[in-house]
Scaffold this active site. Structure first.
Site, PDB file in Angstrom:
ATOM      1  N   CYS A   2       0.865  -1.179   0.000  1.00 44.34           N
ATOM      2  CA  CYS A   2       0.000   0.000   0.000  1.00 44.34           C
ATOM      3  C   CYS A   2       0.899   1.225   0.000  1.00 44.34           C
ATOM      4  O   CYS A   2       2.122   1.108   0.085  1.00 44.34           O
ATOM      5  CB  CYS A   2      -0.852   0.044   1.270  1.00 44.34           C
ATOM      6  SG  CYS A   2      -1.820  -1.445   1.538  1.00 44.34           S
ATOM      7  N   ARG A  27       1.224   1.584  -6.047  1.00 43.80           N
ATOM      8  CA  ARG A  27       1.421   0.603  -4.980  1.00 43.80           C
ATOM      9  C   ARG A  27       0.122  -0.110  -4.612  1.00 43.80           C
ATOM     10  O   ARG A  27       0.142  -1.078  -3.847  1.00 43.80           O
ATOM     11  CB  ARG A  27       1.979   1.288  -3.725  1.00 43.80           C
ATOM     12  CG  ARG A  27       3.290   2.000  -3.956  1.00 43.80           C
ATOM     13  CD  ARG A  27       3.738   2.701  -2.687  1.00 43.80           C
ATOM     14  NE  ARG A  27       4.043   1.744  -1.645  1.00 43.80           N
ATOM     15  CZ  ARG A  27       5.198   1.128  -1.505  1.00 43.80           C
ATOM     16  NH1 ARG A  27       6.174   1.367  -2.351  1.00 43.80           N
ATOM     17  NH2 ARG A  27       5.390   0.275  -0.530  1.00 43.80           N
ATOM     18  N   TRP A  73      -3.848  -1.653  -1.219  1.00 42.77           N
ATOM     19  CA  TRP A  73      -3.817  -2.840  -2.066  1.00 42.77           C
ATOM     20  C   TRP A  73      -4.134  -3.974  -1.101  1.00 42.77           C
ATOM     21  O   TRP A  73      -3.302  -4.390  -0.308  1.00 42.77           O
ATOM     22  CB  TRP A  73      -2.438  -2.993  -2.699  1.00 42.77           C
ATOM     23  CG  TRP A  73      -2.415  -4.065  -3.723  1.00 42.77           C
ATOM     24  CD1 TRP A  73      -2.774  -3.965  -5.034  1.00 42.77           C
ATOM     25  CD2 TRP A  73      -2.023  -5.413  -3.522  1.00 42.77           C
ATOM     26  NE1 TRP A  73      -2.645  -5.166  -5.649  1.00 42.77           N
ATOM     27  CE2 TRP A  73      -2.185  -6.079  -4.760  1.00 42.77           C
ATOM     28  CE3 TRP A  73      -1.577  -6.146  -2.427  1.00 42.77           C
ATOM     29  CZ2 TRP A  73      -1.897  -7.422  -4.915  1.00 42.77           C
ATOM     30  CZ3 TRP A  73      -1.287  -7.486  -2.590  1.00 42.77           C
ATOM     31  CH2 TRP A  73      -1.447  -8.111  -3.832  1.00 42.77           C
ATOM     32  N   ASN A  99       1.245   0.207   5.972  1.00 40.10           N
ATOM     33  CA  ASN A  99       1.663  -0.533   4.777  1.00 40.10           C
ATOM     34  C   ASN A  99       2.410  -1.762   5.260  1.00 40.10           C
ATOM     35  O   ASN A  99       3.396  -1.631   5.986  1.00 40.10           O
ATOM     36  CB  ASN A  99       2.583   0.366   3.925  1.00 40.10           C
ATOM     37  CG  ASN A  99       3.274  -0.396   2.820  1.00 40.10           C
ATOM     38  OD1 ASN A  99       2.726  -1.357   2.298  1.00 40.10           O
ATOM     39  ND2 ASN A  99       4.473   0.024   2.477  1.00 40.10           N
ATOM     40  N   GLY A 100       1.938  -2.956   4.881  1.00 36.99           N
ATOM     41  CA  GLY A 100       2.621  -4.177   5.328  1.00 36.99           C
ATOM     42  C   GLY A 100       1.604  -5.186   5.825  1.00 36.99           C
ATOM     43  O   GLY A 100       0.413  -5.084   5.530  1.00 36.99           O
ATOM     44  N   GLU A 480       8.288 -19.020 -21.758  1.00 39.42           N
ATOM     45  CA  GLU A 480       8.096 -17.761 -21.040  1.00 39.42           C
ATOM     46  C   GLU A 480       9.139 -16.719 -21.485  1.00 39.42           C
ATOM     47  O   GLU A 480       8.818 -15.546 -21.676  1.00 39.42           O
ATOM     48  CB  GLU A 480       8.168 -18.007 -19.520  1.00 39.42           C
ATOM     49  CG  GLU A 480       8.165 -16.771 -18.642  1.00 39.42           C
ATOM     50  CD  GLU A 480       6.937 -15.881 -18.822  1.00 39.42           C
ATOM     51  OE1 GLU A 480       5.974 -16.276 -19.490  1.00 39.42           O
ATOM     52  OE2 GLU A 480       6.976 -14.750 -18.309  1.00 39.42           O
ATOM     53  N   LYS A 484       8.289 -13.086 -23.144  1.00 40.25           N
ATOM     54  CA  LYS A 484       8.775 -11.808 -22.610  1.00 40.25           C
ATOM     55  C   LYS A 484       9.395 -10.982 -23.726  1.00 40.25           C
ATOM     56  O   LYS A 484       9.131  -9.791 -23.842  1.00 40.25           O
ATOM     57  CB  LYS A 484       9.836 -12.017 -21.509  1.00 40.25           C
ATOM     58  CG  LYS A 484       9.371 -12.416 -20.165  1.00 40.25           C
ATOM     59  CD  LYS A 484       8.609 -11.372 -19.379  1.00 40.25           C
ATOM     60  CE  LYS A 484       7.150 -11.392 -19.676  1.00 40.25           C
ATOM     61  NZ  LYS A 484       6.309 -12.410 -19.127  1.00 40.25           N
ATOM     62  N   GLU A 487       6.723  -9.775 -26.497  1.00 38.84           N
ATOM     63  CA  GLU A 487       5.682  -8.806 -26.122  1.00 38.84           C
ATOM     64  C   GLU A 487       6.232  -7.414 -25.865  1.00 38.84           C
ATOM     65  O   GLU A 487       5.527  -6.429 -26.080  1.00 38.84           O
ATOM     66  CB  GLU A 487       4.860  -9.293 -24.928  1.00 38.84           C
ATOM     67  CG  GLU A 487       5.582  -9.287 -23.599  1.00 38.84           C
ATOM     68  CD  GLU A 487       4.720  -9.781 -22.450  1.00 38.84           C
ATOM     69  OE1 GLU A 487       3.537  -9.427 -22.395  1.00 38.84           O
ATOM     70  OE2 GLU A 487       5.232 -10.528 -21.614  1.00 38.84           O
ATOM     71  N   HIS A 503      12.778 -31.863 -35.412  1.00 40.63           N
ATOM     72  CA  HIS A 503      11.542 -32.275 -36.085  1.00 40.63           C
ATOM     73  C   HIS A 503      10.956 -31.133 -36.923  1.00 40.63           C
ATOM     74  O   HIS A 503       9.782 -31.169 -37.284  1.00 40.63           O
ATOM     75  CB  HIS A 503      10.525 -32.790 -35.059  1.00 40.63           C
ATOM     76  CG  HIS A 503      11.042 -33.968 -34.296  1.00 40.63           C
ATOM     77  ND1 HIS A 503      11.199 -35.212 -34.873  1.00 40.63           N
ATOM     78  CD2 HIS A 503      11.506 -34.079 -33.028  1.00 40.63           C
ATOM     79  CE1 HIS A 503      11.712 -36.042 -33.967  1.00 40.63           C
ATOM     80  NE2 HIS A 503      11.906 -35.371 -32.847  1.00 40.63           N
ATOM     81  N   LYS A 602      -2.868  -4.695 -19.274  1.00 37.88           N
ATOM     82  CA  LYS A 602      -2.438  -5.456 -18.099  1.00 37.88           C
ATOM     83  C   LYS A 602      -3.473  -6.506 -17.705  1.00 37.88           C
ATOM     84  O   LYS A 602      -3.139  -7.626 -17.390  1.00 37.88           O
ATOM     85  CB  LYS A 602      -2.179  -4.497 -16.936  1.00 37.88           C
ATOM     86  CG  LYS A 602      -1.638  -5.178 -15.693  1.00 37.88           C
ATOM     87  CD  LYS A 602      -0.257  -5.738 -15.935  1.00 37.88           C
ATOM     88  CE  LYS A 602       0.270  -6.574 -14.799  1.00 37.88           C
ATOM     89  NZ  LYS A 602       1.333  -7.484 -15.268  1.00 37.88           N
TER      90      LYS A 602
HETATM   91  C1  F6R Z   1       2.676 -11.680 -20.215  1.00 38.58           C
HETATM   92  C2  F6R Z   1       1.463 -11.381 -19.479  1.00 38.58           C
HETATM   93  C3  F6R Z   1       0.216 -12.068 -19.866  1.00 38.58           C
HETATM   94  C4  F6R Z   1      -0.561 -12.522 -18.618  1.00 38.58           C
HETATM   95  C5  F6R Z   1      -1.917 -13.095 -19.030  1.00 38.58           C
HETATM   96  C6  F6R Z   1      -2.678 -13.620 -17.841  1.00 38.58           C
HETATM   97  O1  F6R Z   1       3.764 -11.011 -19.695  1.00 38.58           O
HETATM   98  O2  F6R Z   1       1.458 -10.587 -18.588  1.00 38.58           O
HETATM   99  O3  F6R Z   1       0.469 -13.150 -20.702  1.00 38.58           O
HETATM  100  O4  F6R Z   1       0.205 -13.467 -17.951  1.00 38.58           O
HETATM  101  O5  F6R Z   1      -2.678 -12.093 -19.655  1.00 38.58           O
HETATM  102  O6  F6R Z   1      -2.927 -12.621 -16.920  1.00 38.58           O
HETATM  103  P1  F6R Z   1      -3.379 -12.956 -15.453  1.00 38.58           P
HETATM  104  O7  F6R Z   1      -2.247 -13.633 -14.778  1.00 38.58           O
HETATM  105  O8  F6R Z   1      -3.707 -11.622 -14.844  1.00 38.58           O
HETATM  106  O9  F6R Z   1      -4.579 -13.847 -15.554  1.00 38.58           O
END
Ligand code: F6R
Length: 607
Positions: A2, A27, A73, A99-100, A480, A484, A487, A503, A602
């Site tokens: 937070c 935060r 949060w 916060n904590g 993964e 990264k 994207e 293959h 996000k």
């Molecule tokens: C990649 C990324 C996305 C999320 C995906 C699921 O860096 O952030 O692939 O992992 O959209 O999101 P959550 O975990 O919020 O369900």
């Protein structure tokens, strides 16, 4: 995680407090509140982002030159006005923002209730004003010193008592707190971002320190109540950077937060001596877990990759048949689910539309549903039968980093929990748990190589395609790593199981198509070396991630990044970190909008 802000000075406090929590909104932003003193307290709270608090306050000017504010949060209790800070005691004279996490709050709350205290929130924080109320005898600083002796956990606190309203008492243990020293005011905040507009002169409080701030100055005490002098530092960042604690992007900040994030994910959940794992959210269903004979993990993107690592862990070490499905497929393909199948949703946001739909589909088919979710009170967290929170604080950068390592860590803990209910011995469990506890330190040593990884990124930044290769536990890590990179840099990258190269995909390899091998010294290390040779013979350049001491790899690979040794099942958690850094630096060097890549969001709340 937070954000807290306190102001005492010669200006009106409310606008400064609101500006401060707005700067700390990264935060946490599920609810907020403030209290300002002007002969009495004016208190305002609102659910949602800080703009909701602004709306409540609009047209009702708040007078007063001392006050505290908070942006939340949620960790304990849903985002509601009752749970928003500041919190009060029974007399209404005390205001506290925190916060904590107070780990022993349940025991404290029970004994306070026995002594007649009444609580209005579900938070851990609310015990603090009630404890202060009990010990207060005219000196708030001594009362706070007495109370912190009773608290276990992590906290940054700011406290005002109506009987001494010219001062704010602040305490730091485990959560950040800085004091800003202005010409005619003092500001305390979780982060320099809330302070820098008013002063650049700051004191960084250390764990155990307590300060009393007034408009005329401040006093700081150590954990033994001795007055101490501290250096005043000058902040050199601009405001934009300060919001990211000095990091150029949230993604880099979140990568560097991982040691702390893993600690927060495992805190209070490991009973190492007995080789046991305890998740509070599973208490009521612990016997039901014994009956489960199949676990289907549903997730998207990065969370899906964490799930893949979890599948390997659960099958190898817990003996639980497990499989991972993209939630977007699961929801439409009429999956066959028996009564003893559990469906585990893994989601940072807890709001991903496909994952949520998969949970609903699973429930409709009579399956038992579980969740590993970061955002408290999110829809998936509310809808599953039982769940585990990550407790890693908000992840702001669109590219998920600390959520991945936390999700994989929690899946490792879940493996131990389910394994111990089945065939895993106490000794085997202890070995895994001891290694999990070391992960934060091992990640620290990887982060120290960030300049070296940035230099490797500079060598490869112009490549137009990358292959990411790994086997067994690091086949998910390869996927993964590729996600990264693509994207945030918009460079084409694919993750493959190393054994699959011959293959088909091997046809693509030439001197312009580099490969990133995730090849720790594990049960498939030699196999990976052979696959590397196959790439090398086709003039492919190789970046290898391997375990410290495996120096022979330098003969084959062009560049090598070393990670500390750990158990094979935990290698994805360490190997992900250099992959995140590599992607980050390639994207940053290519001037990409790292935190907000094009076309993405996000929280994917649409199909
Ligand atoms: C990649 C990324 C996305 C999320 C995906 C699921 O860096 O952030 O692939 O992992 O959209 O999101 P959550 O975990 O919020 O369900």
């Amino acid at each position: 995680m937070c954000g807290i802000v306190g102001y005492v000075g010669r200006k009106e406090a409310a606008p400064i407090l609101l500006d401060g929590i707005r700067k700390l909104e990264y935060r946490g932003y599920d609810s907020s509140g403030l209290s300002v003193w002007d002969g009495d307290f004016s208190d305002f709270k609102a659910v949602g982002k800080i703009c909701e608090l602004d709306k409540k306050i609009a047209g009702r000017p708040i007078a007063g030159r001392v006050g505290i504010a908070h942006t939340r949060w949620a960790t304990h209790g849903r985002p509601t006005e009752e749970n928003a800070h500041p919190h009060l005691d029974c007399s209404g004279k005390i205001r506290v923002v925190h916060n904590g996490i107070i780990e022993n709050y349940q025991a404290l709350k029970t004994s306070l209730r026995d002594r007649g205290h009444e609580f209005i929130s579900e938070t851990d924080t609310e015990v603090i004003p009630h404890l202060i109320e009990e010990v207060y005898d005219g000196d708030i600083i001594s009362a706070v010193m007495a109370v912190v002796g009773m608290l276990e956990g992590a906290y940054g606190l700011a406290i005002i008592h109506a009987d001494e309203p010219d001062k704010i008492v602040v305490v730091k243990r485990g959560s950040p707190l800085i004091l800003g020293i202005g010409p005619e005011e003092m500001i305390v905040a979780s982060d320099a971002a809330a302070v820098i507009r008013y002063t650049r002169d700051v004191i960084y409080l250390e764990d155990g320190e307590i300060a009393e701030i007034k408009d005329s100055g401040y006093r700081i005490f150590d954990g033994q109540a001795r007055a101490i002098e501290k250096n005043i530092h000058s902040i050199e960042w601009d405001i934009e950077r300060a919001e990211k604690s000095g990091y150029p992007h949230f993604m880099l900040k979140e990568i560097f937060e991982q040691p702390r994030a893993i600690e927060d994910s495992i805190r209070g959940r490991i009973i190492a001596e007995e080789g046991l794992v305890k998740f509070g959210g599973f208490d009521a269903i612990i016997d039901k877990l014994r009956e489960i004979d199949r676990l289907v993990i549903v997730a998207c993107g990065t969370a899906y990759h964490a799930g893949l690592a979890g599948e390997y862990m659960l099958e190898e070490h817990a003996g639980v048949p497990a499989e991972v499905e993209w939630a977007s497929e699961f929801r439409y393909r009429s999956p066959a689910l028996g009564p003893s199948t559990a469906v585990l949703a893994v989601s940072q946001s807890g709001e991903t539309a496909d994952t949520l739909a998969a949970v609903r589909e699973a429930r409709a088919r009579g399956a038992f549903t579980l969740g590993i979710v970061n955002v408290v009170g999110s829809t998936i967290a509310r809808e599953v039968d039982a769940g585990i929170y990550n407790h890693i604080g908000p992840e702001i950068s669109v590219a998920s980093t600390k959520a991945f390592t936390s999700q994989a860590t929690i899946l490792a803990l879940l493996t131990v929990l389910l394994g111990r209910q089945r065939r895993m011995t106490q000794g085997a469990a202890r070995e895994i748990l001891e290694e999990i506890k070391l992960l934060p330190f091992k990640i620290e040593t990887i982060l120290k190589q960030s300049d070296y990884i940035a230099a490797i990124a500079a060598k490869y930044r112009d490549a137009e395609h990358f292959a990411y290769l790994g086997r067994k536990y690091n086949q998910p890590t390869a996927r993964e790593g590729a996600l990264k990179l693509k994207e945030i840099s918009y460079i084409h990258a694919e993750g493959f199981a190393s054994g699959e190269m011959k293959h088909g995909p091997l046809a693509m390899i030439d001197e312009d198509f580099p490969s990133v091998f995730i090849a720790p010294r594990d049960s498939v290390y030699e196999k990976n070396l052979s696959n590397m040779e196959e790439i090398k013979s086709r003039d492919g350049r190789i970046i290898a991630i391997t375990t410290e001491g495996s120096n022979e790899i330098e003969v084959i690979a062009d560049d090598v990044i070393y990670i500390p040794p750990t158990l094979e099942m935990l290698t994805p958690i360490l190997a992900a970190v250099p992959l995140q850094l590599l992607a980050y630096y390639i994207a940053a060097l290519n001037d990409r909008d790292v935190d907000k890549p094009r076309n993405l969001a996000k929280s994917v709340t649409v199909e």
